[in-house]
Design a protein around this motif. Structure first.
Motif, PDB file in Angstrom:
ATOM      1  N   ARG A 321      33.128  36.185  35.876  1.00  0.00           N
ATOM      2  CA  ARG A 321      32.437  35.100  36.593  1.00  0.00           C
ATOM      3  C   ARG A 321      33.381  34.256  37.440  1.00  0.00           C
ATOM      4  O   ARG A 321      32.976  33.255  38.003  1.00  0.00           O
ATOM      5  CB  ARG A 321      31.640  34.191  35.646  1.00  0.00           C
ATOM      6  N   THR A 322      34.609  34.646  37.547  1.00  0.00           N
ATOM      7  CA  THR A 322      35.514  33.962  38.465  1.00  0.00           C
ATOM      8  C   THR A 322      35.630  34.818  39.701  1.00  0.00           C
ATOM      9  O   THR A 322      35.950  36.003  39.623  1.00  0.00           O
ATOM     10  CB  THR A 322      36.903  33.801  37.819  1.00  0.00           C
ATOM     11  N   LEU A 323      35.364  34.202  40.846  1.00  0.00           N
ATOM     12  CA  LEU A 323      35.452  34.957  42.093  1.00  0.00           C
ATOM     13  C   LEU A 323      36.784  34.707  42.770  1.00  0.00           C
ATOM     14  O   LEU A 323      37.438  33.695  42.516  1.00  0.00           O
ATOM     15  CB  LEU A 323      34.311  34.568  43.026  1.00  0.00           C
ATOM     16  N   MET A 324      37.156  35.637  43.623  1.00  0.00           N
ATOM     17  CA  MET A 324      38.432  35.523  44.312  1.00  0.00           C
ATOM     18  C   MET A 324      38.340  36.268  45.638  1.00  0.00           C
ATOM     19  O   MET A 324      37.473  37.130  45.804  1.00  0.00           O
ATOM     20  CB  MET A 324      39.516  36.176  43.461  1.00  0.00           C
ATOM     21  N   PRO A 325      39.246  35.974  46.564  1.00  0.00           N
ATOM     22  CA  PRO A 325      39.271  36.733  47.808  1.00  0.00           C
ATOM     23  C   PRO A 325      40.011  38.041  47.551  1.00  0.00           C
ATOM     24  O   PRO A 325      41.207  38.018  47.283  1.00  0.00           O
ATOM     25  CB  PRO A 325      40.068  35.840  48.768  1.00  0.00           C
ATOM     26  N   SER A 327      41.643  41.131  48.864  1.00  0.00           N
ATOM     27  CA  SER A 327      42.165  41.603  50.135  1.00  0.00           C
ATOM     28  C   SER A 327      42.207  43.121  50.158  1.00  0.00           C
ATOM     29  O   SER A 327      42.528  43.758  49.156  1.00  0.00           O
ATOM     30  CB  SER A 327      43.575  41.044  50.309  1.00  0.00           C
ATOM     31  N   ILE A 362      36.928  40.825  52.277  1.00  0.00           N
ATOM     32  CA  ILE A 362      36.633  39.668  51.428  1.00  0.00           C
ATOM     33  C   ILE A 362      35.177  39.745  50.956  1.00  0.00           C
ATOM     34  O   ILE A 362      34.874  39.555  49.780  1.00  0.00           O
ATOM     35  CB  ILE A 362      36.883  38.352  52.180  1.00  0.00           C
ATOM     36  N   MET A 366      33.784  40.399  47.126  1.00  0.00           N
ATOM     37  CA  MET A 366      32.871  39.525  46.386  1.00  0.00           C
ATOM     38  C   MET A 366      31.791  40.364  45.713  1.00  0.00           C
ATOM     39  O   MET A 366      31.466  40.164  44.535  1.00  0.00           O
ATOM     40  CB  MET A 366      32.181  38.548  47.331  1.00  0.00           C
ATOM     41  N   THR A 381      44.695  41.652  39.042  1.00  0.00           N
ATOM     42  CA  THR A 381      45.411  41.213  40.234  1.00  0.00           C
ATOM     43  C   THR A 381      46.870  40.981  39.883  1.00  0.00           C
ATOM     44  O   THR A 381      47.213  40.763  38.712  1.00  0.00           O
ATOM     45  CB  THR A 381      44.770  39.922  40.808  1.00  0.00           C
ATOM     46  N   VAL A 412      30.808  31.941  49.500  1.00  0.00           N
ATOM     47  CA  VAL A 412      31.314  31.707  48.149  1.00  0.00           C
ATOM     48  C   VAL A 412      30.255  31.113  47.218  1.00  0.00           C
ATOM     49  O   VAL A 412      30.004  31.676  46.152  1.00  0.00           O
ATOM     50  CB  VAL A 412      32.602  30.859  48.192  1.00  0.00           C
TER      51      VAL A 412
ATOM     52  N   PHE B 144      37.764  28.642  42.470  1.00  0.00           N
ATOM     53  CA  PHE B 144      37.929  29.913  43.179  1.00  0.00           C
ATOM     54  C   PHE B 144      39.364  30.325  42.951  1.00  0.00           C
ATOM     55  O   PHE B 144      40.273  29.500  43.057  1.00  0.00           O
ATOM     56  CB  PHE B 144      37.645  29.677  44.675  1.00  0.00           C
ATOM     57  N   PHE B 145      39.570  31.592  42.607  1.00  0.00           N
ATOM     58  CA  PHE B 145      40.895  32.040  42.210  1.00  0.00           C
ATOM     59  C   PHE B 145      41.759  32.319  43.430  1.00  0.00           C
ATOM     60  O   PHE B 145      41.340  33.047  44.329  1.00  0.00           O
ATOM     61  CB  PHE B 145      40.739  33.320  41.389  1.00  0.00           C
ATOM     62  N   VAL B 159      45.032  31.854  50.238  1.00  0.00           N
ATOM     63  CA  VAL B 159      44.956  33.129  50.957  1.00  0.00           C
ATOM     64  C   VAL B 159      43.714  33.171  51.838  1.00  0.00           C
ATOM     65  O   VAL B 159      42.814  32.324  51.722  1.00  0.00           O
ATOM     66  CB  VAL B 159      44.937  34.330  49.984  1.00  0.00           C
ATOM     67  N   ARG B 160      43.693  34.187  52.695  1.00  0.00           N
ATOM     68  CA  ARG B 160      42.535  34.411  53.574  1.00  0.00           C
ATOM     69  C   ARG B 160      41.283  34.570  52.722  1.00  0.00           C
ATOM     70  O   ARG B 160      41.275  35.301  51.744  1.00  0.00           O
ATOM     71  CB  ARG B 160      42.784  35.690  54.400  1.00  0.00           C
ATOM     72  N   GLY B 161      40.229  33.875  53.137  1.00  0.00           N
ATOM     73  CA  GLY B 161      38.977  33.975  52.389  1.00  0.00           C
ATOM     74  C   GLY B 161      38.756  32.791  51.471  1.00  0.00           C
ATOM     75  O   GLY B 161      37.657  32.613  50.947  1.00  0.00           O
ATOM     76  N   PRO B 209      40.609  29.381  35.618  1.00  0.00           N
ATOM     77  CA  PRO B 209      39.332  29.161  36.294  1.00  0.00           C
ATOM     78  C   PRO B 209      38.307  28.440  35.418  1.00  0.00           C
ATOM     79  O   PRO B 209      38.348  28.507  34.181  1.00  0.00           O
ATOM     80  CB  PRO B 209      38.850  30.575  36.620  1.00  0.00           C
TER      81      PRO B 209
END
Lengths: 573, 366
Positions: A321-325, A327, A362, A366, A381, A412, B144-145, B159-161, B209
């Motif tokens: 449940r933690t979102l991140m970008p 790449s 991105i 998601m 990661t 987001v 947001f991580f 970072v981007r995003g 988080p």
């Protein structure tokens, strides 16, 4: 001509100032560029100069190293030559090195010592075979020579899929010595049809590689990234680290303060619930970047000199449940488990050929994270790092409209709120559900999201068709699709062609050649828009339908190498 | 990196700045001696110490010269809190939370008496307190991580995003440091891997988080007392209690739930200290075994806790939490009833000793 090979390497050593390590602090620098420069100097000493039969044979041996199990029958001077060529080709893996050592020849040992070659223990899991991995590279620049050469020590064992950006006009330049398949615009068009192939332009071209791959694991790196070095100066084997990440469990339900508990020298800390210690399957491994980090254009424009030099020696699971970008620059995944969820769907209006002019990865990331969270899969990661080269001018990009950055403000919170229904138990179902929600909730905010939702649905269908499951051939067909192409080439497709194949109005390309399809060609041909129909090289029987003559737009009709009972009807022609 | 730094190495690394000198207390629980402070002198001498002496109160604990301190033994605790002293553990380092309560400063740094100064990979002595202060004074990013870890660190960024609207971050309530050498394992893991040492220096600080729980270790910890102090109760452990070595764990789960509710951040990672003493795994097993078994129920409890909107202060959140502990965990063992009561007693004692803090809500100073 020197008589003793040992002497000539004392020379080489002196030239390069190589030092033998005493306690292993300066470990072997197998950086290919340094070795290549050194080895070029050696050319003058080689008494076997190309081209001659022996030389060609040696080259062939280098290419076939994976099939060789015993080198001891080779005469000394040929063994040395083979060793040098293997080095130069970047194919000196641990296994191959052991083959040479097993010959017991002194010259080999001297060489190894002189060149300071050390066997470094790779973290790669022993149970993963090289043939379970595809390395997919999206080529946005034509000259891949230095990219491929720098990655050679790490990539050359594997099969590579190189997909050329359909917008790239120049021919690709790829060095020799790799086991690879290259896909260009015509290939993409043939498989998915010209109207659909636009989704694979730019950085999204790599998704075509994910589509045609048949392997379990995919590793994908941008074409402006090179192998990095860790804090000890050792070249990072990004493939091995990604595979380790993907083949050890992830721990998304509770945070381990010592990061990855499955790595050497670490474990779960006090207070970590025992019932959660077996972890879950890791579906995605996100790597990082030294030098040019993955920043957006505003950040880079503000800090043009900033380079990432911090090597963080950790891999960690991103909590559920933690979102991140996520790449797309340095990524690996388990295609069997999560393949359908990595998709090209969000295309910015001003999308360009620099990473900070895109958001497709991105967005896709998601979706993947939401799907993984729902299915109880893990995302890691951290390591491995790659070295990302300086490229482009962020300020120039800033002058374009800042869609991507603005969109994230909607994207987001949206993804944070998505809850998938219980009945979505497969990745494909989850992707379809996300597409629905995107269309309903975001579609009205910006047409870009409505298009993204449609692309996700279409993708899911393409993926199903392309996935290696011949049993599902007819079931896939039951689903209505809006695609214009149906391609399923060179797979072991069995069974009959569904009788309604030629009733779909949207279809223009049908490529089913080189399979094991049997039975009849469907006689009902009501849809008239077909441009290419290729059913060749199958086991089809009975007659060729006369009604093919009704297809006015048909440019190509390939039916050869089947078992038709009668000849081609006169009306076709 | 495999040995602790010497006092000389620490002296070389110490900066003259000594930030937050008058705003930070160092709380140290001890039952033995405080010799370890000699190693820390260059980094810690300017700061005020609160020593909480556990065990036999008639024993004298010698504090190295030059440190400014106040020391409390069990008699002092009983005297100051009266009947409320029942909430403070005896014969367990959990008693340290008395030090949090009695402090008058904004920040607390707590460290165990077997923790020395660690060295980074370049051999330089690590000023753990300085890093904790950096962590506490820069924002956290729990919503947001960020894949490059702490975006406020030197040489890093978002970072981007990463949505721009989330780039301001929130106030950091807790900074959780790590340990080189003897890792903080539970007894079963210690028994399986008695020789394992943590030699990996991970050069990162990251925000845990929102919605994610973690095992908080009290060995190397700093926090903003004004933001989260009342939730830092280390529970009922030690003598007369069925459980030990879960004091910091319990506090960690409570503070994380409350921080998530109030929009505060919790960081983990740097700084490292050098943990020198391996405790006896058999002794540990005796203390922990109920905890290992109970935590399978405790964790789901904390993961599902919902605090009502009207809990706008730490104390209110904590009282509500105590209520839910009694309701939902009470059925596992009567210990949790006692614990819930002690949690309430703790808040009463805290408010008694810190009258102006009774109306703290997130971030506002009293």
């Amino acid at each position: 001509m020197r008589s003793s090979n040992v002497l000539l390497f004392e020379d080489f050593k002196a030239k390069k100032n190589l030092s033998n390590t005493v306690d292993g602090e300066t470990a072997a620098d197998l950086s290919p560029s340094i070795l290549q420069k050194g080895i070029k100097n050696l050319d003058q000493f080689f008494f076997i100069t190309p081209p001659c039969l022996l030389s060609l044979t040696l080259d062939s041996a280098v290419h076939n190293l994976s099939n060789i199990t015993d080198l001891s029958p080779l005469p000394d001077h040929i063994l040395i030559e083979l060793f040098l060529r293997t080095l130069r080709a970047g194919k000196l893996t641990e296994r191959v090195l052991k083959l040479f050592i097993a010959t017991g020849k002194d010259e080999v040992f001297s060489l190894i010592q002189a060149l300071n070659i050390q066997v470094t223990v790779t973290p790669m899991s022993l149970s993963i075979k090289d043939d379970e991995i595809d390395i997919v590279i999206g080529a946005l620049r034509p000259d891949l020579t230095s990219f491929m050469n720098e990655w050679r020590p790490i990539f050359s064992r594997f099969h590579l899929i190189i997909v050329k950006d359909p917008d790239l006009k120049e021919e690709l330049k790829i060095p020799e010595g790799f086991n690879l398949d290259v896909y260009k615009k015509p290939d993409i068009d043939r498989v998915v049809g010209t109207s659909t192939s636009t989704i694979f332009s730019g950085y999204s071209c790599r998704y075509f590689g994910y589509l045609v791959s048949r392997k379990k694991y995919i590793i994908s790196v941008d074409d402006d990234c090179y192998p990095a070095k860790d804090n000890k100066g050792i070249l990072v084997d990004a493939v091995a680290q990604h595979i380790t990440n993907l083949t050890t469990p992830a721990t998304p339900f509770f945070f381990n303060t010592l990061y990855d508990p499955f790595t050497e020298g670490a474990d779960f800390v006090r207070g970590y619930p025992f019932s959660l210690r077996s972890g879950v399957q890791c579906a995605l491994s996100c790597g990082l970047w030294l030098n040019l980090a993955d920043y957006d254009a505003p950040t880079q424009a503000l800090k043009p000199e900033e380079r990432n030099s911090r090597y963080v020696d950790a891999v960690l699971t991103v909590p559920a449940r933690t979102l991140m970008p996520i790449s797309g620059i340095n990524i690996a995944f388990n295609r069997e488990v999560i393949g359908p969820a990595l998709l090209p769907s969000l295309r910015l209006g001003g999308e360009g050929k620099f990473r900070w002019e895109t958001m497709e990865d991105i967005w896709s990331g998601m979706c993947v994270k939401v799907v993984c969270d729902h299915l109880g899969l893990g995302v890691k990661t951290g390591m491995p790092y790659v070295w990302r080269n300086d490229r482009g001018d962020a300020i120039a990009s800033l002058r374009k409209e800042w869609e991507g950055v603005k969109l994230m403000e909607e994207v987001v919170p949206f993804f944070q709120s998505v809850r998938l229904p219980r009945k979505a138990t497969t990745t494909e179902d989850c992707v379809a559900e996300v597409a629905n929600v995107v269309k309903e909730q975001l579609g009205s905010i910006d047409p870009i999201f409505a298009r993204a939702a449609k692309a996700m649905v279409d993708w899911k269908l393409v993926y199903l068709w392309m996935s290696d499951d011949g049993n599902q051939f007819s079931r896939k067909f039951q689903q209505s699709f809006k695609f214009s192409a149906f391609g399923f080439v060179r797979n072991n497709l069995e069974g009959r062609i569904p009788s309604n194949l030629f009733t779909f109005e949207n279809l223009t390309y049908v490529h089913l050649f080189k399979n094991h399809l049997s039975g009849e060609i469907p006689k009902v041909i009501d849809a008239l828009n077909f441009v290419e129909v290729d059913l060749s090289q199958n086991n089809l029987t009975s007659e060729i339908p006369q009604r093919f003559s009704k297809l006015r737009y048909l440019n190509l009709l390939n039916l050869f190498s089947n078992q038709f009972t009668r000849e081609l009807p006169e009306s076709i022609g | 990196m495999n040995e602790p730094a010497t006092a000389v190495e620490a002296a070389v690394a110490a900066s003259p700045l000594h930030q937050l000198k008058d705003e930070l207390d160092i709380v140290i629980p001890t039952i033995r001696n405080l010799d370890f402070l000699e190693m820390w002198r260059p980094f810690l001498q300017p700061y005020h110490l609160i020593i909480v002496q556990d065990g036999d109160p008639s024993k004298t604990i010698k504090v190295p010269n030059g440190f400014d301190y106040e020391l409390y033994n069990r008699n002092d605790i009983n005297r100051i809190l009266g009947p409320k002293a029942s909430c403070i553990s005896f014969k367990d380092s959990a008693c340290r939370c008395f030090g949090y309560m009695v402090s008058k400063k904004k920040y607390i740094f707590t460290i165990d008496d077997d923790c020395f100064v660690a060295k980074d990979p370049s051999g330089k002595a690590i000023n753990a307190l300085e890093q904790h202060i950096k962590n506490l004074l820069s924002p956290s990013t729990p919503f947001f991580f960020n894949t490059l870890y702490d975006p406020f660190a030197e040489g890093a960024d978002f970072v981007r995003g990463y949505p721009f609207s989330l780039r301001e971050g929130v106030s950091t309530a807790v900074s959780h440091g790590l340990w080189l050498n003897i890792p903080d394992y539970d007894a079963p893991t210690q028994l399986v891997k008695p020789l394992e040492r943590n030699t990996r220096f991970v050069d990162a600080v990251l925000t845990i988080p929102k919605g994610t729980l973690f095992p908080m270790c009290g060995m190397n910890l700093a926090f903003d007392r004004q933001l989260i102090g009342p939730a830092m109760y280390f529970g009922l452990m030690g003598e007369g209690q069925p459980i030990g070595r879960y004091d910091d764990m319990w506090a960690g789960w409570c503070i994380k739930v409350i921080c998530d509710h109030l929009g505060l951040g919790v960081k983990t990672g740097l700084p490292y200290i050098y943990h020198s003493k391996a405790s006896n795994p058999f002794v540990n097993l005796r203390k922990e075994y109920k905890g290992i078994y109970w935590q399978e129920d405790i964790i789901p409890f904390f993961q599902q806790v919902v605090l009502p909107k009207d809990c706008t202060t730490v104390q209110k959140c904590y009282i509500e939490l105590a209520k839910q502990v009694k309701e939902k965990l009470g059925k596992i063992d009567p210990y949790f009833d006692k614990l819930a009561d002690a949690m309430v007693t703790w808040i009463q004692a805290w408010d008694g000793l810190n009258p102006t803090s009774a109306s703290f809500s997130n971030g506002k100073t009293g």
